[in-house]
Write a protein that holds these residues in place. Sequence first.
Motif, mmCIF file in Angstrom:
data_model
loop_
_atom_site.group_PDB
_atom_site.id
_atom_site.type_symbol
_atom_site.label_atom_id
_atom_site.label_comp_id
_atom_site.label_asym_id
_atom_site.label_seq_id
_atom_site.Cartn_x
_atom_site.Cartn_y
_atom_site.Cartn_z
ATOM 1 N N THR A 451 -6.879 -2.597 -6.237
ATOM 2 C CA THR A 451 -7.338 -3.485 -7.301
ATOM 3 C C THR A 451 -6.269 -4.514 -7.653
ATOM 4 N N MET A 452 -6.675 -5.758 -7.706
ATOM 5 C CA MET A 452 -5.746 -6.862 -7.978
ATOM 6 C C MET A 452 -5.349 -6.861 -9.456
ATOM 7 N N PRO A 453 -4.032 -6.922 -9.719
ATOM 8 C CA PRO A 453 -3.609 -7.061 -11.122
ATOM 9 C C PRO A 453 -4.076 -8.417 -11.662
ATOM 10 N N ARG A 499 -3.126 -9.447 -0.353
ATOM 11 C CA ARG A 499 -1.786 -9.853 0.082
ATOM 12 C C ARG A 499 -0.883 -8.640 0.235
ATOM 13 N N GLY A 500 -0.266 -8.542 1.398
ATOM 14 C CA GLY A 500 0.590 -7.409 1.723
ATOM 15 C C GLY A 500 1.705 -7.200 0.708
ATOM 16 N N ASP A 501 2.314 -8.300 0.202
ATOM 17 C CA ASP A 501 3.461 -8.120 -0.696
ATOM 18 C C ASP A 501 3.031 -7.461 -2.010
ATOM 19 N N ILE A 502 1.879 -7.879 -2.539
ATOM 20 C CA ILE A 502 1.437 -7.273 -3.812
ATOM 21 C C ILE A 502 1.028 -5.818 -3.571
ATOM 22 N N GLN A 503 0.365 -5.592 -2.436
ATOM 23 C CA GLN A 503 -0.079 -4.227 -2.131
ATOM 24 C C GLN A 503 1.119 -3.279 -2.014
ATOM 25 N N SER A 504 2.181 -3.731 -1.338
ATOM 26 C CA SER A 504 3.358 -2.856 -1.191
ATOM 27 C C SER A 504 3.958 -2.563 -2.556
ATOM 28 N N LYS A 505 3.959 -3.581 -3.424
ATOM 29 C CA LYS A 505 4.515 -3.397 -4.762
ATOM 30 C C LYS A 505 3.740 -2.296 -5.510
ATOM 31 N N ILE A 506 2.390 -2.374 -5.417
ATOM 32 C CA ILE A 506 1.557 -1.386 -6.123
ATOM 33 C C ILE A 506 1.775 0.005 -5.526
ATOM 34 N N PHE A 507 1.774 0.081 -4.202
ATOM 35 C CA PHE A 507 2.014 1.377 -3.570
ATOM 36 C C PHE A 507 3.360 1.929 -4.032
ATOM 37 N N GLY A 508 4.347 1.062 -4.089
ATOM 38 C CA GLY A 508 5.679 1.490 -4.514
ATOM 39 C C GLY A 508 5.638 2.078 -5.918
ATOM 40 N N LEU A 509 4.946 1.377 -6.841
ATOM 41 C CA LEU A 509 4.867 1.863 -8.218
ATOM 42 C C LEU A 509 4.118 3.185 -8.305
ATOM 43 N N LEU A 510 3.078 3.328 -7.463
ATOM 44 C CA LEU A 510 2.279 4.554 -7.495
ATOM 45 C C LEU A 510 3.011 5.711 -6.814
ATOM 46 N N GLY A 511 4.138 5.392 -6.201
ATOM 47 C CA GLY A 511 4.884 6.437 -5.514
ATOM 48 C C GLY A 511 4.335 6.731 -4.133
ATOM 49 N N ALA A 514 6.004 3.927 2.181
ATOM 50 C CA ALA A 514 5.486 3.158 3.315
ATOM 51 C C ALA A 514 4.854 4.078 4.349
ATOM 52 N N ALA A 515 5.504 5.242 4.605
ATOM 53 C CA ALA A 515 4.978 6.145 5.639
ATOM 54 C C ALA A 515 3.637 6.717 5.208
ATOM 55 N N GLU A 516 3.547 7.121 3.922
ATOM 56 C CA GLU A 516 2.283 7.691 3.440
ATOM 57 C C GLU A 516 1.178 6.632 3.446
ATOM 58 N N ALA A 517 1.538 5.420 2.993
ATOM 59 C CA ALA A 517 0.549 4.335 2.977
ATOM 60 C C ALA A 517 0.050 4.089 4.392
ATOM 61 N N GLN A 518 0.981 4.089 5.329
ATOM 62 C CA GLN A 518 0.598 3.824 6.712
ATOM 63 C C GLN A 518 -0.311 4.938 7.230
ATOM 64 N N SER A 519 0.019 6.203 6.877
ATOM 65 C CA SER A 519 -0.795 7.277 7.435
ATOM 66 C C SER A 519 -2.168 7.326 6.763
ATOM 67 N N ASP A 526 -3.040 -2.742 8.409
ATOM 68 C CA ASP A 526 -2.923 -3.448 9.689
ATOM 69 C C ASP A 526 -3.912 -4.610 9.735
ATOM 70 N N ALA A 527 -5.154 -4.308 9.343
ATOM 71 C CA ALA A 527 -6.196 -5.337 9.392
ATOM 72 C C ALA A 527 -5.791 -6.545 8.542
ATOM 73 N N PHE A 528 -5.204 -6.240 7.381
ATOM 74 C CA PHE A 528 -4.817 -7.329 6.477
ATOM 75 C C PHE A 528 -3.760 -8.243 7.095
ATOM 76 N N ARG A 529 -3.019 -7.721 8.101
ATOM 77 C CA ARG A 529 -1.992 -8.568 8.725
ATOM 78 C C ARG A 529 -2.628 -9.627 9.635
ATOM 79 N N PHE A 530 -3.947 -9.472 9.889
ATOM 80 C CA PHE A 530 -4.602 -10.395 10.815
ATOM 81 C C PHE A 530 -5.497 -11.402 10.105
#
Length: 596
Positions: A451-453, A499-511, A514-519, A526-530
């Motif tokens: 969800t977008m802030p 956007r990948g940067d915002i998503q990583s930020k949210i994942f980071g805050l949620l704890g 990167a490895a868990e998000a990837q799995s 990956d799709a979002f990178r394309f």
Amino acid sequence: MSDSTADHSTHLRTHMCGELRSANVGERVSVCGWVAARREHSQHLSFVDLRDHTGRVQCVVDGSVDVRSEYVLRVTGEVRAREDATINPNLATGEIELKHCSVEVLSVAEPPPFPLDDRTETDETIRLRHRYLDLRRDAMQRNLRTRATVNHAVRTAMTGQGFVEIETPMLIASTPEGARDFVVPSRLKPGSFYALPQSPQLFKQLCMVGGIDRYYQIARCLRDEDLRADRQFEFMQLDAEMSFASQDDVLSVITTTIRAVVAAVTGEQIGEIPTMTWLEAAERFGSDKPDVRFGLELVELTEVFSSTEFNAFKAPCVKGIRVPGGAEFTRSRLDDLTDRAKRWGAKGLVWMRVRGEAGAVELESPVAKFLSAEELASLASTLEAESGDLLLIVADERPRVRHVLGLLRLEIGRPPVNEGGLQFLWVVDFPLFEAIDEATGKPVSAHHPFTMPHADDLELLDGVVAGGDPTALLSVRSQAYDLVLNGWELGSGSVRIHRGDIQSKIFGLLGIGAAEAQSKFGFLLDAFRFGAPPHAGFAFGIDRLVALLVGEENIREVIAFPKTQSGSDPLTQAPTDIDPAQLAELGLRLLPRSAD
Ligand code: ASP
């Protein structure tokens, strides 16, 4: 409703039972259906009321006829006008009957275990055990046919707005809706499991990356949560997603669809659906799904008691509700409300009966003596108290005050589901996080982690990422929105993070590392990178919408084959044991059951 103009004739019947009218007098017709009632008038004359889903018709047989309730018949006879004295104004076919009928028994039937009329209350387990009989009842016929009308109207409205119907898979990896998954063991990869979809969330976002632009589906969703009147393990929702779209675009599309549905079922045109922020809903109604069919709104009293000497009101928040006529509540009702308030988390509930004349009201309460004259006067004027009212006041932390008074409001004032019309409401600007988990210190997503802030609150997020106070996260708003109908949450949706940067930020805050998000969601990231278009979506529950449209409190009444509250199906006995051979094939061994 169902298309009454459709031709239902088959090789066995020319007409439906319920459609015959005076205009058919003189025609020779055949009807098929179930025996609703049978009366032997004499040796020479019998009456059979034959029923199908369109209604019933009286068939007159010259002689006796060997049929019983629920036998399946084909009856052929001539339509004739009834004599004036025998016209039945309560029956759509009451002006006619079939005469000189010949009766063909297509199936015999055992006596049904419960009466198939809508006047008798039958235990729900018995109804579900014999659901095929229960479905013959008028109410179930109406409910399921209304449901089909809703589905049809949804499809027409969505297609009309350029949405493409796409089916997403049932056997998937887990989805992030926050409920428990139902899992299915894999035979080809023993020890691995599919999850059944809690929603098509990730697939619909992938559809956006895939250039579908506007996706929809009437999707089956499965969540292993405790069942309630408005919740089943599996439910259907209109699920939609659109590209290059904002919150307003989604609200407009869904509003159009809801209006089409209401028009198809009731013939009524509803107006625009009003919008309220989450904060306003919480402050005025103590709920994120306010039932706006009635008043009893929460009124802010914190200021009134800002320098009070009364300990119970020395709290960060004081609010109250005014119950017109509530001064008549008995002491035991008031004690019951107080008990409930405590069960819901309040330290106590202060009540006051309003007496006296207009302009000079008096507040009668065990605690009145602890309050100053100014406080009492200011309380009465802020709540606009009138003689005969009851005032209910809670003081505590703000969220708890809202929660308790919100529930009290419903307890006291909520009308039955079929009263007060259809009051739709959009609730917008939900918080991004609903709480900070005490154990982990991490925030918990209020919707889902995609969800977008709110654009204006991105700085607040950055502040916490840079090491600021994490409680600031609780004031970050999101671009998430709910649709509410008569106090039921019909559905929710959001603008997604693309956007990948915002998503990583949210994942980071949620704890979520990167490895868990990837799995867990690697395929989506990956799709979002394309090349992900900005996108937003929504889903609303078909079961809940149909239930409210037909005025049922319980969604089981609008589902053909629901589960009981304990999650079982009395008809098929599901869930059942499975064969040891089947278990072995899946590479599974059962632990001893704890109750055994
Ligand atoms: N996937 C969400 C749900 O099922 C709805 C949405 O965000 O579109 O509740």
